[in-house]
Design a protein around this motif. Structure first.
Motif, PDB file in Angstrom:
ATOM      1  N   LEU A  57      22.637  82.591 145.154  1.00  0.00           N
ATOM      2  CA  LEU A  57      22.651  83.634 144.135  1.00  0.00           C
ATOM      3  C   LEU A  57      24.078  84.083 143.839  1.00  0.00           C
ATOM      4  CD1 LEU A  57      20.980  85.562 142.345  1.00  0.00           C
ATOM      5  CD2 LEU A  57      20.868  87.134 144.296  1.00  0.00           C
ATOM      6  N   CYS A  58      24.853  84.346 144.893  1.00  0.00           N
ATOM      7  CA  CYS A  58      26.232  84.816 144.696  1.00  0.00           C
ATOM      8  C   CYS A  58      27.102  83.739 144.060  1.00  0.00           C
ATOM      9  CB  CYS A  58      26.823  85.256 146.034  1.00  0.00           C
ATOM     10  SG  CYS A  58      26.079  86.758 146.697  1.00  0.00           S
ATOM     11  N   THR A  59      26.929  82.504 144.482  1.00  0.00           N
ATOM     12  CA  THR A  59      27.725  81.414 143.917  1.00  0.00           C
ATOM     13  C   THR A  59      27.408  81.220 142.440  1.00  0.00           C
ATOM     14  OG1 THR A  59      27.818  80.312 146.069  1.00  0.00           O
ATOM     15  CG2 THR A  59      28.334  78.972 144.129  1.00  0.00           C
ATOM     16  N   MET A  60      26.134  81.276 142.076  1.00  0.00           N
ATOM     17  CA  MET A  60      25.761  81.157 140.666  1.00  0.00           C
ATOM     18  C   MET A  60      26.405  82.253 139.828  1.00  0.00           C
ATOM     19  SD  MET A  60      21.716  80.140 140.874  1.00  0.00           S
ATOM     20  CE  MET A  60      21.486  80.149 139.084  1.00  0.00           C
ATOM     21  N   LYS A  61      26.493  83.444 140.399  1.00  0.00           N
ATOM     22  CA  LYS A  61      27.125  84.548 139.675  1.00  0.00           C
ATOM     23  C   LYS A  61      28.629  84.329 139.543  1.00  0.00           C
ATOM     24  CE  LYS A  61      27.461  88.687 137.845  1.00  0.00           C
ATOM     25  NZ  LYS A  61      26.925  88.993 136.496  1.00  0.00           N
ATOM     26  N   ILE A  62      29.279  83.934 140.630  1.00  0.00           N
ATOM     27  CA  ILE A  62      30.731  83.772 140.625  1.00  0.00           C
ATOM     28  C   ILE A  62      31.177  82.675 139.668  1.00  0.00           C
ATOM     29  CG2 ILE A  62      32.685  82.989 142.034  1.00  0.00           C
ATOM     30  CD1 ILE A  62      31.412  84.544 144.370  1.00  0.00           C
ATOM     31  N   VAL A  63      30.485  81.541 139.684  1.00  0.00           N
ATOM     32  CA  VAL A  63      30.912  80.417 138.843  1.00  0.00           C
ATOM     33  C   VAL A  63      30.412  80.532 137.404  1.00  0.00           C
ATOM     34  CG1 VAL A  63      31.046  78.895 140.838  1.00  0.00           C
ATOM     35  CG2 VAL A  63      28.967  78.914 139.462  1.00  0.00           C
ATOM     36  N   GLY A  64      29.562  81.519 137.113  1.00  0.00           N
ATOM     37  CA  GLY A  64      29.154  81.766 135.739  1.00  0.00           C
ATOM     38  C   GLY A  64      27.784  81.253 135.349  1.00  0.00           C
ATOM     39  N   HIS A  65      27.116  80.518 136.255  1.00  0.00           N
ATOM     40  CA  HIS A  65      25.806  79.963 135.895  1.00  0.00           C
ATOM     41  C   HIS A  65      24.768  81.051 135.650  1.00  0.00           C
ATOM     42  CE1 HIS A  65      27.320  76.046 136.477  1.00  0.00           C
ATOM     43  NE2 HIS A  65      27.225  75.987 137.794  1.00  0.00           N
ATOM     44  N   LEU A  66      24.802  82.097 136.450  1.00  0.00           N
ATOM     45  CA  LEU A  66      23.807  83.162 136.299  1.00  0.00           C
ATOM     46  C   LEU A  66      23.972  83.867 134.957  1.00  0.00           C
ATOM     47  CD1 LEU A  66      21.581  84.054 138.271  1.00  0.00           C
ATOM     48  CD2 LEU A  66      23.013  85.996 138.880  1.00  0.00           C
ATOM     49  N   ASP A  67      25.199  84.141 134.562  1.00  0.00           N
ATOM     50  CA  ASP A  67      25.436  84.789 133.275  1.00  0.00           C
ATOM     51  C   ASP A  67      25.059  83.872 132.122  1.00  0.00           C
ATOM     52  OD1 ASP A  67      26.353  87.037 134.558  1.00  0.00           O
ATOM     53  OD2 ASP A  67      28.466  86.498 134.392  1.00  0.00           O
ATOM     54  N   GLN A  68      25.271  82.558 132.310  1.00  0.00           N
ATOM     55  CA  GLN A  68      24.893  81.599 131.271  1.00  0.00           C
ATOM     56  C   GLN A  68      23.383  81.605 131.058  1.00  0.00           C
ATOM     57  OE1 GLN A  68      26.888  79.972 129.374  1.00  0.00           O
ATOM     58  NE2 GLN A  68      25.531  78.529 128.343  1.00  0.00           N
ATOM     59  N   ILE A  69      22.639  81.649 132.147  1.00  0.00           N
ATOM     60  CA  ILE A  69      21.176  81.720 132.054  1.00  0.00           C
ATOM     61  C   ILE A  69      20.756  83.012 131.363  1.00  0.00           C
ATOM     62  CG2 ILE A  69      19.053  81.948 133.409  1.00  0.00           C
ATOM     63  CD1 ILE A  69      20.383  80.158 135.527  1.00  0.00           C
ATOM     64  N   ALA A  70      21.377  84.113 131.784  1.00  0.00           N
ATOM     65  CA  ALA A  70      21.019  85.417 131.220  1.00  0.00           C
ATOM     66  C   ALA A  70      21.306  85.481 129.726  1.00  0.00           C
ATOM     67  CB  ALA A  70      21.785  86.522 131.948  1.00  0.00           C
ATOM     68  N   THR A  71      22.353  84.803 129.289  1.00  0.00           N
ATOM     69  CA  THR A  71      22.754  84.845 127.886  1.00  0.00           C
ATOM     70  C   THR A  71      21.863  83.980 127.012  1.00  0.00           C
ATOM     71  OG1 THR A  71      25.061  85.209 128.513  1.00  0.00           O
ATOM     72  CG2 THR A  71      24.658  84.411 126.276  1.00  0.00           C
ATOM     73  N   ASN A  72      21.383  82.858 127.538  1.00  0.00           N
ATOM     74  CA  ASN A  72      20.697  81.873 126.709  1.00  0.00           C
ATOM     75  C   ASN A  72      19.183  81.839 126.867  1.00  0.00           C
ATOM     76  OD1 ASN A  72      22.935  80.153 125.338  1.00  0.00           O
ATOM     77  ND2 ASN A  72      23.639  80.427 127.437  1.00  0.00           N
ATOM     78  N   LYS A  73      18.639  82.629 127.757  1.00  0.00           N
ATOM     79  CA  LYS A  73      17.193  82.651 127.949  1.00  0.00           C
ATOM     80  C   LYS A  73      16.641  83.972 127.434  1.00  0.00           C
ATOM     81  CE  LYS A  73      17.158  78.628 129.958  1.00  0.00           C
ATOM     82  NZ  LYS A  73      16.591  77.448 129.269  1.00  0.00           N
ATOM     83  N   SER A  74      16.152  83.948 126.226  1.00  0.00           N
ATOM     84  CA  SER A  74      15.711  85.184 125.574  1.00  0.00           C
ATOM     85  C   SER A  74      14.469  85.774 126.224  1.00  0.00           C
ATOM     86  CB  SER A  74      15.428  84.921 124.088  1.00  0.00           C
ATOM     87  OG  SER A  74      14.449  83.910 123.941  1.00  0.00           O
ATOM     88  N   GLN A  75      13.727  84.960 127.012  1.00  0.00           N
ATOM     89  CA  GLN A  75      12.504  85.471 127.624  1.00  0.00           C
ATOM     90  C   GLN A  75      12.772  86.376 128.823  1.00  0.00           C
ATOM     91  OE1 GLN A  75      13.509  82.319 127.543  1.00  0.00           O
ATOM     92  NE2 GLN A  75      12.685  81.068 129.216  1.00  0.00           N
ATOM     93  N   LEU A  76      14.022  86.439 129.260  1.00  0.00           N
ATOM     94  CA  LEU A  76      14.335  87.340 130.361  1.00  0.00           C
ATOM     95  C   LEU A  76      14.174  88.787 129.901  1.00  0.00           C
ATOM     96  CD1 LEU A  76      17.520  85.627 131.841  1.00  0.00           C
ATOM     97  CD2 LEU A  76      15.248  85.694 132.854  1.00  0.00           C
ATOM     98  N   PRO A  77      13.481  89.623 130.683  1.00  0.00           N
ATOM     99  CA  PRO A  77      13.254  91.014 130.259  1.00  0.00           C
ATOM    100  C   PRO A  77      14.541  91.817 130.136  1.00  0.00           C
ATOM    101  CG  PRO A  77      12.564  90.667 132.538  1.00  0.00           C
ATOM    102  CD  PRO A  77      12.852  89.317 131.967  1.00  0.00           C
ATOM    103  N   ASP A  78      15.487  91.588 131.037  1.00  0.00           N
ATOM    104  CA  ASP A  78      16.751  92.329 131.012  1.00  0.00           C
ATOM    105  C   ASP A  78      17.844  91.453 131.605  1.00  0.00           C
ATOM    106  OD1 ASP A  78      18.863  94.031 131.033  1.00  0.00           O
ATOM    107  OD2 ASP A  78      17.853  95.661 132.086  1.00  0.00           O
ATOM    108  N   PRO A  79      18.531  90.661 130.780  1.00  0.00           N
ATOM    109  CA  PRO A  79      19.567  89.757 131.300  1.00  0.00           C
ATOM    110  C   PRO A  79      20.638  90.465 132.113  1.00  0.00           C
ATOM    111  CG  PRO A  79      19.072  89.267 129.011  1.00  0.00           C
ATOM    112  CD  PRO A  79      18.363  90.548 129.334  1.00  0.00           C
ATOM    113  N   GLY A  80      20.902  91.746 131.815  1.00  0.00           N
ATOM    114  CA  GLY A  80      21.956  92.468 132.511  1.00  0.00           C
ATOM    115  C   GLY A  80      21.648  92.751 133.965  1.00  0.00           C
ATOM    116  N   THR A  81      20.381  92.644 134.339  1.00  0.00           N
ATOM    117  CA  THR A  81      20.002  92.926 135.728  1.00  0.00           C
ATOM    118  C   THR A  81      19.443  91.687 136.422  1.00  0.00           C
ATOM    119  OG1 THR A  81      17.758  93.624 135.069  1.00  0.00           O
ATOM    120  CG2 THR A  81      19.482  95.329 135.153  1.00  0.00           C
ATOM    121  N   LEU A  82      19.793  90.513 135.935  1.00  0.00           N
ATOM    122  CA  LEU A  82      19.212  89.280 136.474  1.00  0.00           C
ATOM    123  C   LEU A  82      19.516  89.116 137.963  1.00  0.00           C
ATOM    124  CD1 LEU A  82      17.687  86.656 136.100  1.00  0.00           C
ATOM    125  CD2 LEU A  82      19.797  85.591 135.275  1.00  0.00           C
ATOM    126  N   MET A  83      20.732  89.397 138.364  1.00  0.00           N
ATOM    127  CA  MET A  83      21.078  89.231 139.780  1.00  0.00           C
ATOM    128  C   MET A  83      20.279  90.194 140.656  1.00  0.00           C
ATOM    129  SD  MET A  83      24.862  89.209 141.525  1.00  0.00           S
ATOM    130  CE  MET A  83      25.100  88.454 143.139  1.00  0.00           C
TER     131      MET A  83
END
Length: 212
Positions: free
Chosen positions: A171-197
């Protein structure tokens, strides 16, 4: 610009400057592209000065590795105040995430880069790795305390330690390298991308809590 009072700096202050500069250079350029000359240039000294403290860049990255774990372990020390073992385990997860976000440069050296592990394998085979062992056994003790309260049935302590560590590291590595933010930005079905982590962490907590 070279500070005018550089000759008056205590040795430990200069050692810290070397490590701070190395963190930046390693993160920007990677281990292979980093040289002692580049680290020295970042603080306005000659490479010869660096060699007075560290024999090569492998020893520098090992020192950073050690310093990072010492800092993480100091954060974990507050967990002694949390009485319930599962609440203590959750707090450990939050401290780990906070450390990774606040000190991503240390985190990369400690948990992503291979070179510090190679150094331990090559030069520290007959020595106990105190800093890393302290962090590992803090997690193991929390897991064992949870098991005494009925959590993690049908699992061995080491199994749960590795499952928890693997999840938190991923989880932390995905956040640091940007993968988590990329998912949050491009997956509109997420209820709240800002709180994905945070949402992912909470889901994991519920999952392991259900083993009680």
């Amino acid at each position: 610009m070279v500070p005018k009072n550089r000759k008056e700096r205590p040795k430990e202050d200069l050692r810290k400057q070397i490590l701070d500069a190395a963190k930046v250079v390693f993160k920007q350029e990677g281990f292979e592209a980093t040289s002692i000359r580049k680290i020295a240039s970042a603080i306005g000294y000659s490479p010869t000065t660096i060699y007075l403290y560290y024999k090569d860049k492998s020893e520098i990255i090992h020192a950073l590795h050690t310093e990072g774990f010492a800092l993480l372990n100091s954060r974990f020390s507050v967990l002694a105040m949390v009485e319930h073992p599962f609440e203590r385990l959750k707090a450990m997860g939050r401290i780990y995430m906070q450390f990774a976000m606040e000190h991503s440069d240390f985190y990369e050296v400690m948990f992503i880069m291979r070179e510090p592990v190679d150094y331990l394998a090559n030069y520290c085979q007959n020595e106990e790795w105190m800093e890393g062992s302290t962090a590992f056994y803090a997690l193991l003790q929390s897991v064992e305390a949870c098991m005494a309260e009925g959590y993690f049935k049908n699992y061995e302590p080491i199994q749960m330690v590795m499952v928890i560590w693997a999840f938190m590291h991923g989880l932390c590595t995905m956040k640091i390298v940007g993968h988590l933010d990329q998912i949050a930005t491009n997956k509109s079905q997420l209820p709240d991308p800002g709180t994905l982590m945070e949402d992912t962490f909470q889901a994991f907590v519920r999952l392991i809590e259900s083993t009680q």
